[in-house]
Each structure stands twice: as C-alpha cells, then as structure tokens.
Design an enzyme around this catalytic site. Structure first.
Site, mmCIF file in Angstrom:
data_model
loop_
_atom_site.group_PDB
_atom_site.id
_atom_site.type_symbol
_atom_site.label_atom_id
_atom_site.label_comp_id
_atom_site.label_asym_id
_atom_site.label_seq_id
_atom_site.Cartn_x
_atom_site.Cartn_y
_atom_site.Cartn_z
ATOM 1 C CE1 TYR A 285 -3.467 2.845 1.245
ATOM 2 C CE2 TYR A 285 -1.529 3.697 2.492
ATOM 3 C CZ TYR A 285 -2.881 3.911 1.848
ATOM 4 O OH TYR A 285 -3.238 5.112 2.127
ATOM 5 C CD GLU B 114 -5.947 4.902 -0.592
ATOM 6 O OE1 GLU B 114 -5.886 5.128 0.585
ATOM 7 O OE2 GLU B 114 -6.736 4.394 -1.157
#
Lengths: 392, 292
Positions: free
Chosen positions: A101, A189
C-alpha cells in the site's frame, strides 16, 4: 473531485508511474472484444468512486473472452454502496507475488503532506492502521520542499521493503509525488501496489482526489467530470454558482454561509423528530452578500425538487442585507407566477442581522399567501417540519 | 486587552483597488478600525477614498509597512494570486495576515502557511475566513462590527455566519475577540492556537467554540481544553446530518468514511468537559448559564 481508477491510472501513466494496460468499456460485448485483444486471462473491475468494491463482487477474474462477457454482464449495473456501475475496466491479469500500500495525502492537522507505505497492502488500510499501526510507515513532508529520492528510500526502509526494491520503489513513488504536486491532488493512493512475479512494481489500482479549487490551473481536468453521476439539480445549481447538495428529505433549505446551512439541516432534522420524521431535502448556501437574483435562482432550484414539501429560508445578514433577501423572495414568487406556476409549497422565513427589520417589512407588505415569518431559527425549523408533514 | 487585534492595530488591505477589497476597507474604517493604506501591485502612488479618509496605495506590502507602520494586512486578492500575495506579506514581516479569499488551492495554502510558520514572524488567519474582530477596539476582515460590543466572551469558529449568529445571540454580554479561522482544510491559525490565546488573555473569561464536520481539529481542541484550559468552554458542532463524502460548502467540511463526523467531535468535546449545544440558540443558552 474523486477520479475513477482508470482516470487515476491515466495520470499515473502521464507521470511515469508503472501501471497495466487497460480498456474502459460500458457493455459486455466490448469487454469480450477487449479480452480477445489481450489474449490472456483478464480482470474485470467495476469503476465506482467508493471503496470495498472487491468485497461487493465488483472485481472478477475471467479466464477467456466468453467469461469476460459473462462477468461484465454481472458487474455492469450492479449497485455498490449506492453507486451504480456504468463502466468496467478490463486489464490483463498479473502474476502477483506480494501486495503493498502506498499513498501521499494532505495531513490537515499537521498542515503538511503525509507519505505512507505498508507491506500489508491489498486490504482495508484503515484496518491496518487501527490494528497494526507498526505495519504502516509514515513520513511527513514539508510543503516548502519537493519530495526527494532519499525521503522515498527512507520510507521504503521504514516499511521494511526489501533492499533490492528500494530503487524501483523510489522511482515509482517520485512519480506519485509528481501526480500529487503537479496535478494539485489532495490524495494519491495505490492499493495494491503489486510486486509482480517478474520483479516489477506495478500500481494495480489507483485512487486520486483532485482539488476542485485548483481546476483553473488544469482546464484539461474538466474531462474527468462525470455528467452521468451528477445530480441534475446539483448541476443546474453549479451553473448558477450556488453551493447545492441534494439530500433525501422533504424540507427545502436555503441559507447563507456554509456553517449556518449545515446547522440549519441539523435543526430541521431535530424538529422532524417531533413531526413524523421530516428531514432536509438539500443543502443550499447562497453565500455572503447574496443579491435578490441569487435568492430567486436558489428558490427556483429548491422548488423544482419534487420531494420538497415546504421550504425554510434561514438568513443571518452579515454582509448579506436582509432586505435584498426579502426582495429576492418576492421576485422569485413573481417569476414563478409569470411562468404560470403558483407557489405550491409553504415558505418559512427567518431573517436576522443586517437590515432584518427592513426585510421583514418587505415580506409583511408583500403578503404572499404561503410565506410565513418566524422569529427564531429553532421555532422556524419546528414550523417548517410541521408544514412539510401536513403536506406529505 | 484582546487577542491579536486591538486599538494599536494599523491595517492595510491587500487588493484594496478591487471591488471586495475597497468595500471592506470602507466598512472597516466606518467601524472605527484604523485602515492606513492598501496594496495593489502596479497601482502604487494612487490613493483610494474610504469615505472619512483617503489612503495611499502601494506596490508591495513592505513599502506599505515602511510608509504607514502597518502591522495587520487583510487580504482580498483573487485565489489564483493568493499564494504569492501571502508569501509577499510574510517576506515583509507583517505580524498578522488575515486571508479572506475563498477558493485558494490547498497546495497553495499549505505552502503559504508553512512559509509563515517557518518565518516565525507572521500569523496567518484563514484563508476562507471572515477575519478577526475585537469589538470596540478594531475589526480586521468582514465580520459586521455592529452586532455586539466588548465583553468577556472569546469566540473561535470555522464558520462566518454561525459566528455572527452567536455574536448576535450573546450581544448583551459581549465579546473580547471573535476569530473566524475559516473552513478550508489547511488553516493558518488553528482552534488550539486561539484557545491558547484566550486562556492567557485577561479580558476573556469564557470561550465559545464553533466547529463543523471534517478533519480532527475539534478532537485535538478537546484534548487541549482538557489538558490546558482553566476557563470554561462551550461548544457547537455543525453537520450532524451531512452525508458521507459530500463537501458541504466549505472545502474542508467533508465526512470521509467514518472520519470527521459531528458525532465524534461532540463526544470528544463532552469527554473533555465541554458543554455542547444542540443548536446555535441552545449553545448561547449554555454560555449564558456559565456566565451566571
């Protein structure tokens, strides 16, 4: 403005962030053709501006074009948390070894930017942050200086990324930084950031939020706007320069100042608790220094919402003069008459502050049937909730 | 006494030759504030008529400060030019910069606010704020000066009109200073900055704090109040009925997922001993009870 995954990936590609090829399609037949052109198993991904689509069944693997057609049929039209799937992204399936991530966002409380990396990607990162915060590496970035190669490598080290990947991660992350800074993003993101079996790092997903206030610097971003999912009333209000948000209730709300209008929505909901559950139908801020024309525009939009049964106009005149607001109400009602429409719903008006007495006088003299003046915000909310219920 | 703005404040207006800048320069002057000049690059040497007085226009903040002794700037510059205007004011070393402009890109505000913090000289209030008012002493911004007079309440708020509403409801008691910190994601002055200033201001005996959905400034303020405030604080939070993911007028007013909700803010404030009103009027009543 939130972007779709495929739009985020367009920005990634523009700034050198490795992504996969992909085709955005709106029909199952197009998905069949896309899968045929890739000639390998593909992933069909619902394009919606909300998280959790995997869990909701919005991401499916298809081994061949026929399966791609079948799975796209299942996904297109699906409802994911109130978002209808109108497009799917067809991409070649990758042989994923690990899922990470990575993100960069505006940290409001620190008034800086925050860069994050976790090796525990591919899942809900809020859960990782809450349960195992040590697995989420964070570096605060100073808005005065651009991200450096060294900062990106520091982040990789802190997250425990294997040394052999530091360089390729830093290159990728600097690309994300360029998306963040050069595209005026509030959030960039990647989840998952995938380590592919052949050793490449690839952004398999992408989420980008663009700062609407910076659109003047990015006229090309207008193409990202999505007419299909914008409420038509919100669209019309936007064209007139009004801040309008459509909600689900039956009490139309017009006020001046974002805080006061938010507060008005709350007060109407509370009043609704003792009047059969009346709720606000919309947020509409006519802004500071509002003129009669702005009030007329606002009233026209609120009254064209078929759910609205009564309207609450709540104004505290700071810069806005209440006599202008009152004139706007009279003008708007006249305008409706000219168009052959009667004022179908009661208007409850509360005016305080700058020229309040003048404004009240104008409304008293105009004596429009259905328009009521009430002294305080709380009692006006009570009255409008009562009227909305009577009309329902 | 008051916070940050008092009878010694000498105000310049950045963007004084624009419609908004001129209008509010006049309003501030009429309200008794000392407006000593303005700045519009390229229009230095001109003057503008503020009704009771005519004041000079300068090309830069530093020229204006040198010529007039200004110590406060109120900025009405269009959003696209605001970052440069704010950084210029910081470079000039102005102690207080009130940024009224709405719609400044977040990256520009983040840069200018960091620039001001790094300078250690300039406090920015805003952007996207109504300004600061110390009733009876001075008024820098667009807060109407005739709502209330001086008194013991300090008020800090993210919202302009809710500020006016509370000033109006408590006008018989009066205010030391009212600070509108603005509704943008990045604020030059935080709720905590203002709470700290009120705690040490002898003219302030209690505080009304108005928050709204988005971010976690209210939660942080709650911690600060519990640990550092001896003066009573009454709170209000707007946006209980705001839907998730929608920006409610203010760029910063957005509930993201489970974060930034009004309920979470109320809970945090009440846990810190702050009485929180359900409506603005009820908040005023709570303040009144504490005053008694």
């Amino acid at each position: 403005m939130d972007l779709y995954e495929y739009q985020a990936k367009e920005l990634f590609a523009k700034h050198g962030v490795p992504t996969q090829p992909g085709k955005v399609v709106t029909t199952a037949d197009e998905a069949f053709n896309a899968a045929t052109s890739y000639g390998v198993p593909v992933v069909i991904k619902a394009q919606v501006k909300t998280g959790g689509r995997g869990k909701a069944g919005g991401v499916k693997l298809a081994q061949n074009p026929a399966e791609a057609r079948e799975k796209s049929e299942q996904i297109l039209g699906m409802d994911i948390k109130g978002h209808t799937v109108l497009k799917v992204l067809v991409t070649p399936a990758e042989d994923i070894k690990e899922e990470y991530y990575a993100s960069i966002l505006v940290d409001r409380s620190q008034r800086k930017y925050l860069a994050m990396l976790s090796l525990a990607g591919g899942v809900d990162i809020e859960e990782v942050a809450a349960k195992t915060p040590e697995k989420l590496a964070k570096v605060l970035l100073d808005p005065l200086t651009p991200l450096s190669q060294q900062q990106a490598i520091d982040l990789a080290q802190r997250a425990g990324l294997s040394d052999s990947l530091h360089q390729s991660f830093a290159d990728l992350f600097l690309g994300l930084w360029r998306v963040f800074s050069e595209e005026d993003a509030l959030l960039v993101e990647v989840n998952p950031l995938a380590l592919i079996a052949d050793g490449r790092l690839v952004a398999l997903d992408g989420k980008v939020t663009i700062d609407d206030n910076a659109l003047f610097r990015h006229p090309e971003d207008a193409a990202f706007a999505d007419a299909a999912t914008v409420d038509p009333l919100e669209e019309r209000a936007h064209e007139k320069g009004l801040h309008y948000v459509k909600l689900d209730g039956d009490v139309g709300v017009i006020g001046n100042g974002a805080g006061l209008v938010m507060s008005t929505l709350d007060v109407v909901s509370y009043a609704g608790e003792s009047h059969g559950g009346a709720k606000p139908a919309n947020f509409l801020d006519i802004g500071g220094g509002a003129s009669a024309q702005v009030m007329a525009d606002g009233l026209e939009i609120v009254l064209s919402d078929p759910q609205v049964k009564a309207v609450f106009i709540n104004v505290f005149g700071g810069i806005t003069a209440c006599d202008a607001v009152a004139n706007g109400i009279v003008e708007a009602v006249n305008l409706l008459k000219v168009q052959g429409k009667e004022l179908k719903h009661p208007l409850v008006v509360r005016l305080d502050g700058n020229n309040a007495e003048l404004g009240r006088d104008i409304l008293r003299k105009a004596n429009i049937p259905g328009v009521e003046l009430v002294d305080t915000m709380d009692s006006a909310a009570d009255r409008v909730a009562e009227l909305a219920r009577k009309a329902a | 006494m008051a916070v940050w703005l008092d009878s010694r404040s000498r105000i310049i207006v950045q963007g004084i030759t624009g419609a908004e800048g001129l209008k509010h320069a006049k309003r501030m002057t009429n309200a008794g504030s000392v407006v000593v000049g303005g700045v519009t690059p390229g229009k230095g040497g001109q003057s503008v008529d503020l009704g009771s007085a005519s004041v000079p226009v300068f090309n830069s903040v530093s020229e204006a400060m040198a010529a007039t002794g200004a110590n406060v700037s109120v900025m009405f510059v269009p959003a696209a030019f605001s970052r440069a205007a704010m950084c210029e004011a910081v470079d000039a070393g102005i102690p207080l910069l009130v940024a009224i402009t709405e719609g400044i890109p977040v990256h520009d505000s983040a840069f200018a606010v960091s620039y001001a913090l790094a300078s250690g000289k300039t406090r920015i209030i805003g952007p996207n704020c109504p300004g600061i008012s110390s009733p009876g002493l001075s008024n820098a911004g667009i807060i109407p000066a005739d709502i209330t007079g001086p008194g013991p309440i300090g008020l800090v708020s993210k919202s302009g009109t809710l500020t006016y509403q509370l000033m109006y409801e408590l006008s018989d008691i009066g205010f030391s200073t009212c600070v509108g910190i603005g509704g943008d994601p990045i604020a030059g002055t935080t709720l905590i900055d203002v709470l700290g200033a009120f705690e040490s201001d002898p003219a302030t005996s209690m505080v009304v704090m108005i928050g709204e959905i988005g971010g976690d400034a209210e939660e942080r303020a709650a911690d600060y109040i519990r640990d550092h405030m001896s003066k009573p604080v009454v709170g209000y939070v707007a946006g209980f009925t705001a839907p998730e993911g929608k920006t409610m007028g203010h760029a910063g007013a957005i509930v993201s997922g489970s974060k930034g909700t009004a309920a979470a803010k109320q809970t945090a404030l009440e846990a810190a001993g702050v009485k929180v009103g359900r409506t603005p009027s009820q908040t005023a009543r709570l303040a009144r009870e504490i005053k008694r």
